[in-house]
Scaffold this active site. Structure first.
Site, PDB file in Angstrom:
ATOM      1  N   ARG A   1       0.851  -1.226   0.164  1.00  0.00           N
ATOM      2  CA  ARG A   1       0.058   0.052   0.119  1.00  0.00           C
ATOM      3  C   ARG A   1       0.963   1.150   0.061  1.00  0.00           C
ATOM      4  O   ARG A   1       0.466   2.393  -0.654  1.00  0.00           O
ATOM      5  CB  ARG A   1      -0.964  -0.187   1.324  1.00  0.00           C
ATOM      6  CG  ARG A   1      -2.277  -1.283   0.866  1.00  0.00           C
ATOM      7  CD  ARG A   1      -3.043  -1.097   2.246  1.00  0.00           C
ATOM      8  NE  ARG A   1      -2.291  -1.595   3.226  1.00  0.00           N
ATOM      9  CZ  ARG A   1      -2.110  -2.884   3.587  1.00  0.00           C
ATOM     10  NH1 ARG A   1      -2.366  -4.094   2.917  1.00  0.00           N
ATOM     11  NH2 ARG A   1      -1.551  -3.237   4.824  1.00  0.00           N
TER      12      ARG A   1
ATOM     13  N   GLU B   1       3.285  -7.617  13.114  1.00  0.00           N
ATOM     14  CA  GLU B   1       2.211  -7.789  14.126  1.00  0.00           C
ATOM     15  C   GLU B   1       2.016  -9.422  14.044  1.00  0.00           C
ATOM     16  O   GLU B   1       1.399  -9.842  15.035  1.00  0.00           O
ATOM     17  CB  GLU B   1       1.031  -7.204  13.895  1.00  0.00           C
ATOM     18  CG  GLU B   1       1.388  -5.516  13.863  1.00  0.00           C
ATOM     19  CD  GLU B   1       1.497  -4.933  12.393  1.00  0.00           C
ATOM     20  OE1 GLU B   1       0.799  -3.981  12.254  1.00  0.00           O
ATOM     21  OE2 GLU B   1       2.587  -5.652  11.870  1.00  0.00           O
TER      22      GLU B   1
END
Length: 182
Positions: free
Chosen positions: A63, A100
């Site tokens: 992104r 994460e």
């Protein structure tokens, strides 16, 4: 047009339990579906960096490519792509990092930067900072410096912005969310 954080923030879609239970994913694709919101976001970044002293725009897979390519074009700067492992065709430098969700590797073409270059790094959001820290390490290994790390969203509770600042890398985000914001 006047930048209104709250109107563009409402276009960031929360996706609950993606990519795993307990996570609220911040989906920026609705921003890109609104020409006005996209222009406001990109113009905000362009105005911030138009008079800044840096040489390259660094864009994080994937992104960050959407943001970085527009900024590089608008500011007439070379674009450096930081890709997930195995995606670049020429000689690369590689850096492991924690996400994460697990461990990953970031790569960049070894000839992308030189001594004295300065890079503004772009991604969609700063969470744990792993991707941007890996990119910063790669930039420094090539003899260049990081001018700033920029993103649309900061998730400050995950500590990424603080980790970058602890590495003496300034950060800039257009908005932030608490982990529990829906």
């Amino acid at each position: 047009m006047i930048f209104d954080e709250f109107s563009f923030k409402s276009l960031i879609r929360p996706v609950v339990d993606f990519p795993k239970p307990g996570v609220i994913f911040r989906d920026i694709t609705p921003l890109f579906q609104s020409p006005k919101a996209l222009r406001l976001v990109m113009d905000s970044f362009v105005q911030r960096y138009i008079d800044s002293d840096f040489t390259h725009v660094g864009a994080m897979d994937a992104r960050g490519f959407l943001i970085g390519s527009i900024i590089a074009y608008e500011l007439n700067k070379p674009l450096v792509l930081f890709r997930k492992q195995g995606k670049l065709p020429a000689d690369v430098l590689s850096e492991g990092y924690q996400t994460e969700y697990g461990e990953a590797f970031l790569e960049v073409h070894a000839d992308s930067l030189c001594d004295g270059d300065a890079v503004v790094m772009f991604d969609d959001l700063i969470a744990t900072g792993g991707t941007l820290i890996a990119a910063a390490n790669l930039i420094r290994r090539m003899g260049a410096k990081v001018h700033e790390a920029a993103a649309i969203i900061d998730l400050p509770e995950l500590g990424g912005s603080q980790r970058l600042q602890d590495m003496e890398i300034p950060t800039f985000c257009l908005t932030q969310f608490a982990l529990t914001d829906k």
